[in-house]
Design a protein around this motif. Sequence first.
Motif, short mmCIF file in Angstrom:
data_model
loop_
_atom_site.label_atom_id
_atom_site.label_comp_id
_atom_site.label_asym_id
_atom_site.label_seq_id
_atom_site.Cartn_x
_atom_site.Cartn_y
_atom_site.Cartn_z
N ARG A 1 0.74 -1.25 0.07
CA ARG A 1 0.04 -0.03 -0.12
C ARG A 1 0.70 1.28 0.12
NH1 ARG A 1 -4.62 0.38 4.37
NH2 ARG A 1 -5.35 -1.36 3.01
N ARG A 2 1.92 1.51 0.75
CA ARG A 2 2.79 2.45 0.89
C ARG A 2 3.49 2.61 -0.26
NH1 ARG A 2 5.58 5.16 5.04
NH2 ARG A 2 7.61 6.23 4.30
N ARG A 3 3.93 1.32 -1.08
CA ARG A 3 4.71 1.53 -2.37
C ARG A 3 3.84 2.06 -3.52
NH1 ARG A 3 8.45 -3.94 -2.88
NH2 ARG A 3 9.57 -3.80 -0.90
N ILE A 4 2.49 1.47 -3.60
CA ILE A 4 1.74 2.17 -4.55
C ILE A 4 1.38 3.57 -4.33
CG2 ILE A 4 -0.89 2.04 -5.38
CD1 ILE A 4 -0.45 -1.09 -4.54
N ILE B 1 2.00 9.17 -6.25
CA ILE B 1 2.28 10.41 -6.14
C ILE B 1 3.43 10.97 -6.81
CG2 ILE B 1 3.74 11.86 -4.18
CD1 ILE B 1 2.30 10.52 -2.27
N THR B 2 4.47 10.07 -7.37
CA THR B 2 5.45 10.25 -8.21
C THR B 2 4.98 10.54 -9.60
OG1 THR B 2 7.00 8.97 -6.74
CG2 THR B 2 7.69 9.43 -9.12
N VAL B 3 4.05 9.74 -10.04
CA VAL B 3 3.37 9.72 -11.44
C VAL B 3 2.68 10.98 -11.56
CG1 VAL B 3 1.92 8.75 -13.01
CG2 VAL B 3 3.50 7.26 -11.91
N VAL B 4 1.81 11.52 -10.51
CA VAL B 4 1.21 12.60 -10.45
C VAL B 4 2.02 13.74 -10.46
CG1 VAL B 4 -0.49 13.90 -9.17
CG2 VAL B 4 -0.84 11.52 -9.38
#
Length: 434
Positions: free
Chosen positions: A114-117, A122-125
């Motif tokens: 869940r944390r990784r996703i 956040i990175t993609v956005v």
Amino acid sequence: MNDWPEGWSDDNRGSRYGRGSAGAQPEGARVMRQVRRGRQGPPGQRGYGDPGPSAPPHGQVPQQPTYTDGQGYDDYGDPHGYDSGYNTGQVYGGGPGGPAGPDPRGPRPAPNWRRRIKWTAITVVGVLVVTTVATYFWADSKLNRDVDLSTVIERPEAGQGTNYLIVGSDSRKGMSDEEKKKLHTGSAEGQRTDSMMILHVGDNGDTLISLPRDSDVEIPSYKGSTSGKVYQGTGRHTKLNAAYAEDGPTLLVRAVEFNTGLHIDHYVEIGFAGFADIVDAVGGVDITIDKGFKDKYSGADFKAGKQTLNGEQALAFVRTRHAFAASDLQRTKNQQKFLSALAHQVATPSTVLNPFKLYPTLGAGLDSLTVDKDMSLWNLASMFWAMKGVSGGDGTSMNMPISGSSGGNLVWDKAKVKTLVNELNNDEKVTVTG
């Protein structure tokens, strides 16, 4: 014969330090002392030089000494000392008892997906936001905001919705002789308008209205775009495209507003070369031609059926009028048809989601556009999507209503034009037909 000295026997051999001694007693001076490496421990605890305990039973691992003096002090006085792990059998990460023992650090925790996703999202956005902002400023810098509509005098009141005047000029600025020959543009000096359209964007449907360039209009009083001088109207009538040739975009806007009563909010113009570049950048435009035609003036040579037009072919398609009995009226219909197809083609996922096609298309389009000083990218996007909607059947496309002709000029139907303008100003659904 006894080889041993007197008083010695084989039973005394174990008391000697070794053979070769000439004395009758062991040489005490030759007995090696044990060296004590550490300090003397407290009473009851042995030092390094003391004899150790007896060997453990077979099969058991003896307790290994730490490098301390028994009180937790090492040679350097460190109360914690250094333990290599041999004392407890914890070698190579094994627990008590050897490598096969449990890991003292406990079981390895399971991955927190869940944390990784969350951080991946956040990175993609973040990347998308940065890319979008950078693209916006890059695109905004490419707009040529050269038309100042504030110099237009005696303007009608603005109605509801937004009205764009879209112009295709025959400007040959920046074109080489080879390009002029290839695109069949000729080498006429100056610039005129090959197409003019009003696009109304509103809440009750979008409307695209073609203004034939041969439309008969009155040239009103206007303010010179370069001189700033006001030229009084004399009731002179001429073709609509002559207004553009006389004093450029601002006089064209003044003539359209005066003869229709419709307020123009934004101006957009594109030239020959820019139009062809946009079509080539998008990879060509798919269009269905109902009836084949040829025209030596524009270079058109089309067969009937669905086909993909490149930049050169597209320019020939929207410029042809000599091949039609209806002349300019048929040409305006073809222009509307092609521009709608172009807007649809640009908005396809294969273009929008492909940066190797999207950025060249945006670059070619924005470089070739001339707009008014108040035009924003938001306004431009709104215009683009409205044209796409018209092509998809969500709006209305039509020619300006014509009642006849006079001296070779097309005369507008004044009653229909008045009704049309009232509907557009009130942002009502258009009921007038061209």
